[in-house]
Structures are given as structure tokens and as C-alpha cells.
Design an enzyme around this catalytic site. Sequence first.
Site, PDB file in Angstrom:
ATOM      1  N   HIS A   1       0.810  -1.215   0.000  1.00 42.58           N
ATOM      2  CA  HIS A   1       0.000   0.000   0.000  1.00 42.58           C
ATOM      3  C   HIS A   1       0.848   1.273   0.000  1.00 42.58           C
ATOM      4  CE1 HIS A   1      -3.699   1.992  -0.087  1.00 42.58           C
ATOM      5  NE2 HIS A   1      -4.358   1.362   0.853  1.00 42.58           N
TER       6      HIS A   1
ATOM      7  N   ASP B   1      -2.440   1.534  -4.628  1.00 43.49           N
ATOM      8  CA  ASP B   1      -3.687   1.849  -3.954  1.00 43.49           C
ATOM      9  C   ASP B   1      -4.780   0.865  -4.371  1.00 43.49           C
ATOM     10  OD1 ASP B   1      -2.682   4.052  -2.535  1.00 43.49           O
ATOM     11  OD2 ASP B   1      -2.947   5.359  -4.270  1.00 43.49           O
TER      12      ASP B   1
END
Length: 428
Positions: free
Chosen positions: A400, A404
Site C-alpha cells: 500500500h 492503492d
Amino acid sequence: MPKMGESITEGTIINWLVSEGDSFDEGDIILEVATDKVDNEVPAPASGTLVKTLFQAKDVVPVGEVMAILEVSEEAKSSKSVETKKTVSSSAVENKAKVKRPKPTPASTETSKSFSVSNSNTFFSPLIIKIAQEHHISFEELARIPATGNEGRLRKSDVFQYIEEGRPFKFAQPVAQQDPTAYRIPQLKFDKGKGKVIEMDRMRQMIADHMVYSKHTSPHVTAYVEADLTNMVNWRNANKVAFQEKYGERLTFTPLFVEAVAKAVKDFPNINASVDGKNIIVKEDINIGMATALPSGNLIVPVVKNADTKDLKTIAANVNELSGKARENKLAGDDIKGSTFTISNVGTFGSVMGTPIINQPEVAILALGIIKKRPEVIETENGDEIAIRSMMYLSLSFDHRVVDGFLGGSFVRRVADYFEQFDVNRKI
């Protein structure tokens, strides 16, 4: 140290099979060398005697470095006079001997058990930094290692001793904690129980370090989708015999998975990346790693290089060759290098789905669950109907920091689309 692959620059001596003063014949295995996850046997170039070893077990030796001095037998000298011209002079022997890795100095029991370590070490030599990088040790952790060098400097023997002790200060907190509300790892004494003690082998230790490092490095997020593989399953079942007769290769599901994943990676190139500090490196090549279980139960990731440029026949040949080498423990260094995206077929073991750990330095890994028949509602010309379909869960773990939800979700959905839109009329 022989060169054992294009990307291999050094090797770690596992153990010497011939002692100083022992004789050997040409082709006899003198020592075993490890490069990353693959072990290699180094044969004798000629018959003779081992005069002196310049490095010991666990030493890391650069490719091309002299590891030992051999005395070639008279018969070998007469038949291989060219090799005798490469004899190392006595002065060179002394120079090589000087770089022999010293054995780690034992640390006191009290030190190894204590977690009251202060951040006092601030200078690290290039050698210490290199060792730390190889073992995934952060600067903060280095600062916690008791130093025995001049002016409190850290020596490599200190680091090796610390590693042998199991890195007891990996999660230690500084003694001088100014914020009373800050979280501190509790010093708990767990009851580990009694039972058979099994020492981790070298590969299992490397896997453990790699997995812990990955979880500490990448904030893992997992996205799930479901795919209908009925068309792919029916096509493969109908063509696997003809495929093997035509090309001499087994047609498993893995080549079909690799082919579809490579196409999806090409559609979303930012998933084919790694992180370098504050930079993102988007890879030009699409090399698909396949998480594979070895006979020992350990895990290894052979790589199908440039998968997006290959047809199904070539991918199947690569997959079969790499799988065969893995089963026979014959994978070479280059076979497991260069992966840019990894798949893990957890369905092979009956798992419905998985939450895989990212294979560093990649930024995503895809787990493929078991293909299971079950009743599903499908849309037909006559409206909604219930039919028996071959279904699979796909789970994508992604980093992350740079991936995304939009990219991760779109990518895994695209893979599922390629699975579902498989052409049942495809020719082999």
C-alpha cells in the site's frame, strides 16, 4: 569462487568436503556453495591435493576470489599444462589469507539476554552496512548491537555473533524513552512447552527472514475477486492430450495462469514495480515467479522470464522445466532470479483462498485458490438460470506504499476477466 549465473556476484561456503592435506580426483566435489536459495557443488578441476583453504564455512566469497590452494598431481600437470600456469604465488596466498573472515567472538550470556540496549553506535563501516543489508538488519537494530571495536565501533564479528544468537534486539526499545505514553514491546516470558526440537535448515532460516522482512517493509493489503473458469477448464481438459502429443509438453493450468497474468501486468504496468527509497521502479521486463514447494517442504520461486513475449507452448515448456528442476533440487541461480511479479497457486493444496506475503522487492503477489465446481446463477437468453460452474477465488496482496485500492482491485479484476473470457475455440 566459480560464476554460477549471470546475476550471481558472490557465494556462501556451506562446507568443505575435502580437508587440508586430503587428495582428490578430477571431478570430485570439493565443497558446497550457496547462492541465495540454491546450493551448488564445486567439482575439482583436476586430480591433486588440497594444500590450504583460505575461507571457511559461512564465509561469503566474491565470484573470482581464490578460495583454496590446490597442488595438482604429476599426471594432471602433464595433461593440463595450461592450468599449471595459473598457479598462485606464495605472496598472493598470503594476501588472500589476510581477507579470511575471522570467527565471531563469543558474547556473554548476560548480553544476549538483555534488552536494555542504548543507541550509542553511530558509525558503521561499508562492510558492516553490506552485512546488514544481506541480513535485512536496519540501522536502528545495528545501533543496539554491543560493539567491541575501538571507540565503541561495531566489528563484523559483533554482527555475526549477534546473528548467531538469533538477533535478540530486533524489536528492542531504547532505554531512554522520553514519552511515557509510547508503546513498548512487553518483555514476556512465553512457555514454549516441551517437545522435539528441530533446528531450522539454512533455507528455512532464509525464508523466515525474508517473510518477516517483507511484513515489516510493506504494508500489506489484500483484494479478493471470484472468477468463473469453466471455459478454461473445459478447453484444457479437451486439449491436454493433443497438446502433449503435438509439443511433448504437459499442459497444466499453471501455463494458462502465467499467460493471463502476464497480459494483465502489461495492461497495468505499475503493478510490475519495486520501491527504492522514495522512488518507484517500473520494470521493463515481465518475469512471472511461481511459488513452488520443494520436496523438503521449503518454498522457492522459479521464474518464467519475459512471459508476455512467449506463446503458450513456450510458457508450458518453461513451467515444466522449472517444476522438474525444483522437484529434483536442481534449480540454478538464474532460475530464481529476476522475478517482477509472483503467483502462488494455493489451490494445489486444497486451499479456497490465501493471503500471500509479498515477494520482495516486488509490490504485489497473486494467490490462486482451488478450482471448485458449484451451482451458480448465470444469465442466459432465457433469463437467470442455475448451472454447475468451475469457480475460483483470486486474492491479491499488494504494497500500500505504492499500490492503492484502485490499481490493486483493477488489476486482479482484469486477471479474472482474462480467465473468464478464455476462448473455448482456441487452437493449440
